[in-house]
Design a protein around this motif. Sequence first.
Motif, PDB file in Angstrom:
ATOM      1  N   GLY A  94       0.810  -1.217   0.000  1.00 19.19           N
ATOM      2  CA  GLY A  94       0.000   0.000   0.000  1.00 19.19           C
ATOM      3  C   GLY A  94       0.840   1.262   0.000  1.00 19.19           C
ATOM      4  O   GLY A  94       0.538   2.228  -0.709  1.00 19.19           O
ATOM      5  N   LYS A  95       1.913   1.276   0.789  1.00 20.62           N
ATOM      6  CA  LYS A  95       2.783   2.452   0.839  1.00 20.62           C
ATOM      7  C   LYS A  95       3.467   2.691  -0.512  1.00 20.62           C
ATOM      8  O   LYS A  95       3.698   3.829  -0.897  1.00 20.62           O
ATOM      9  N   LYS A  96       3.778   1.600  -1.226  1.00 21.84           N
ATOM     10  CA  LYS A  96       4.406   1.748  -2.545  1.00 21.84           C
ATOM     11  C   LYS A  96       3.414   2.261  -3.584  1.00 21.84           C
ATOM     12  O   LYS A  96       3.744   3.128  -4.396  1.00 21.84           O
ATOM     13  N   LEU A  97       2.202   1.731  -3.564  1.00 22.64           N
ATOM     14  CA  LEU A  97       1.202   2.116  -4.566  1.00 22.64           C
ATOM     15  C   LEU A  97       0.531   3.448  -4.265  1.00 22.64           C
ATOM     16  O   LEU A  97       0.128   4.159  -5.183  1.00 22.64           O
ATOM     17  N   PHE A  98       0.381   3.754  -2.992  1.00 20.72           N
ATOM     18  CA  PHE A  98      -0.344   4.954  -2.566  1.00 20.72           C
ATOM     19  C   PHE A  98       0.522   5.734  -1.582  1.00 20.72           C
ATOM     20  O   PHE A  98       0.188   5.881  -0.406  1.00 20.72           O
ATOM     21  N   ALA A  99       1.640   6.243  -2.074  1.00 18.67           N
ATOM     22  CA  ALA A  99       2.673   6.842  -1.225  1.00 18.67           C
ATOM     23  C   ALA A  99       2.183   8.020  -0.382  1.00 18.67           C
ATOM     24  O   ALA A  99       2.700   8.249   0.710  1.00 18.67           O
ATOM     25  N   THR A 100       1.197   8.749  -0.838  1.00 16.30           N
ATOM     26  CA  THR A 100       0.748   9.934  -0.104  1.00 16.30           C
ATOM     27  C   THR A 100      -0.372   9.629   0.887  1.00 16.30           C
ATOM     28  O   THR A 100      -0.844  10.527   1.574  1.00 16.30           O
ATOM     29  N   THR A 101      -0.779   8.368   0.964  1.00 17.71           N
ATOM     30  CA  THR A 101      -1.883   7.980   1.838  1.00 17.71           C
ATOM     31  C   THR A 101      -1.350   7.489   3.176  1.00 17.71           C
ATOM     32  O   THR A 101      -0.355   6.784   3.228  1.00 17.71           O
ATOM     33  N   LYS A 102      -2.017   7.860   4.254  1.00 19.01           N
ATOM     34  CA  LYS A 102      -1.635   7.396   5.583  1.00 19.01           C
ATOM     35  C   LYS A 102      -2.432   6.150   5.925  1.00 19.01           C
ATOM     36  O   LYS A 102      -3.641   6.102   5.719  1.00 19.01           O
TER      37      LYS A 102
END
Length: 121
Positions: A94-102
């Motif tokens: 998730g952090k790789k695909l959606f880097a700006t999401t917490k």
Amino acid sequence: MDAEALFDILHDRVYAPSQKSGVAPLVLLERPYCNPAGFNASMLAARALEATLVVLDLLQLEYRFVDSKEWQNVMLPKGIIGRDELKKASYEVGKKLFATTKFKKDADSLLMAQWAKNTKL
């Protein structure tokens, strides 16, 4: 589960915009936990599911059940065993695909949505 709050959120963010745009959304629901060894957790999951289905029916939103393995087999690395390891992998992907999401502990919902988009559900 606060069914009234869920109704308000879905009405304002999903139902009302879809009525204006004419695009009917599809709500994906992961199959709920059901295990006789975890009776209390299974009952809580069943009650939450029932409340969710009532809200979806009231809003006339289409829904589909998805087994976690369906999206995990596509979105997560192979060979991961155990709940904790799956959650860790979900967080990392998730952090790789959606880097700006917490994220709090995992990115399951976003990964399931991305899987649905990729498979054109």
